[in-house]
Design an enzyme around this catalytic site. Structure first.
Site, PDB file in Angstrom:
ATOM      1  N   LYS A 186       0.824  -1.211   0.000  1.00  0.00           N
ATOM      2  CA  LYS A 186       0.000   0.000   0.000  1.00  0.00           C
ATOM      3  C   LYS A 186       0.859   1.262   0.000  1.00  0.00           C
ATOM      4  O   LYS A 186       0.625   2.175  -0.787  1.00  0.00           O
ATOM      5  CB  LYS A 186      -0.943  -0.028   1.198  1.00  0.00           C
ATOM      6  CG  LYS A 186      -1.833   1.194   1.318  1.00  0.00           C
ATOM      7  CD  LYS A 186      -1.259   2.157   2.329  1.00  0.00           C
ATOM      8  CE  LYS A 186      -2.015   3.479   2.278  1.00  0.00           C
ATOM      9  NZ  LYS A 186      -1.411   4.434   3.244  1.00  0.00           N
ATOM     10  N   ASP A 233      -6.255   1.187   0.824  1.00  0.00           N
ATOM     11  CA  ASP A 233      -6.183   1.367   2.272  1.00  0.00           C
ATOM     12  C   ASP A 233      -7.534   1.010   2.880  1.00  0.00           C
ATOM     13  O   ASP A 233      -8.420   0.511   2.207  1.00  0.00           O
ATOM     14  CB  ASP A 233      -5.841   2.812   2.604  1.00  0.00           C
ATOM     15  CG  ASP A 233      -6.827   3.743   1.946  1.00  0.00           C
ATOM     16  OD1 ASP A 233      -8.038   3.535   2.100  1.00  0.00           O
ATOM     17  OD2 ASP A 233      -6.392   4.686   1.272  1.00  0.00           O
TER      18      ASP A 233
END
Length: 216
Positions: A120, A138
């Site tokens: 991420k 996220d």
DNA sequence: ATCCCGAGGG
DNA sequence: CCCTCTGGAT
């Protein structure tokens, strides 16, 4: 959602926010990397509060190493997970200095090799600092993608791959921020504000939460 | 699957 | 009190 609905979904979010940007405060690729690394399980507002203290003390990997663990922890203590974040950040700075000439690397493999940097975080840096059309999934994007039916999936990676397939190329560069902002301010985790949501008519979620009554 | 871990909101 | 916040390492 059908492809036509997905097109409308992003057209509406784009109209509401033509030039979305990260709300993290940073002045260089390195500062962005630090801010994103610190943002794990923390709010942007909380990260900005910490980096306003930290960055004047250290704006480069070498300066961060010179600052040292004690003072680094003190600067970021108001964020959660500060002990491991401080340790990972110094380990990352050591690698940047020793192996990347003090620069932030531009490849996924090199980014993910940095302690504290996972998929991420690498996706955010590749997108925001280097303009690549990645999809950093996220907590907000995972929730919004599943709740709306935009790109349902059991894991963040599954959602990421489905988004890369489904989001029209035209929207891909900024889709990350549109989804984040939508999740943060409208499609909130606990109490989604469906009554003021501009894309509620495209959403799969059964519970269209009514507007709070004014108790008159 | 579990740990890390403070601030802010409901 | 509880839940959530631009996750990653073990």
């Amino acid at each position: 959602m059908t492809p036509a609905q997905i097109e409308r979904f992003f057209a509406i979010l784009q109209a509401a926010n033509p030039h979305p940007e990260t709300e993290l405060e940073y002045g260089s690729a390195f500062e962005l990397l630090v801010a994103v690394l610190l943002s794990a399980q923390a709010t942007d507002a909380g990260v900005n509060k910490a980096t306003r203290i930290l960055f004047p003390l250290a704006r480069t990997p070498q300066q961060m190493l010179d600052l040292g663990l004690e003072r680094l922890e003190a600067a970021i203590k108001t964020i959660g997970l500060y002990h491991s974040k401080a340790r990972h950040l110094l380990q990352t700075c050591r690698i940047l200095v020793d192996e990347h000439g003090g620069q932030v690397p531009r490849t996924r493999a090199a980014l993910e090799a940095l302690p504290g940097v996972g998929r991420k975080t690498a996706n955010v840096v590749l997108n925001v600092a280097f303009g690549e059309p990645t999809m950093a999934v996220d907590t907000h994007i995972f929730r919004v993608s599943n709740r709306t039916g935009l790109a349902p999936g059991k894991t963040p990676l599954a959602v990421e791959q489905k988004l890369l397939e489904r989001v029209p190329p035209h929207y891909l560069l900024h889709a990350h921020h549109w989804l984040i902002l939508h999740g943060r301010y409208v499609c909130q985790a606990r109490k989604p504000r469906c009554w003021e949501c501009a894309v509620a008519h495209l959403c799969d979620w059964p519970d269209k939460t009514p507007a709070p009554s004014k108790t008159t």
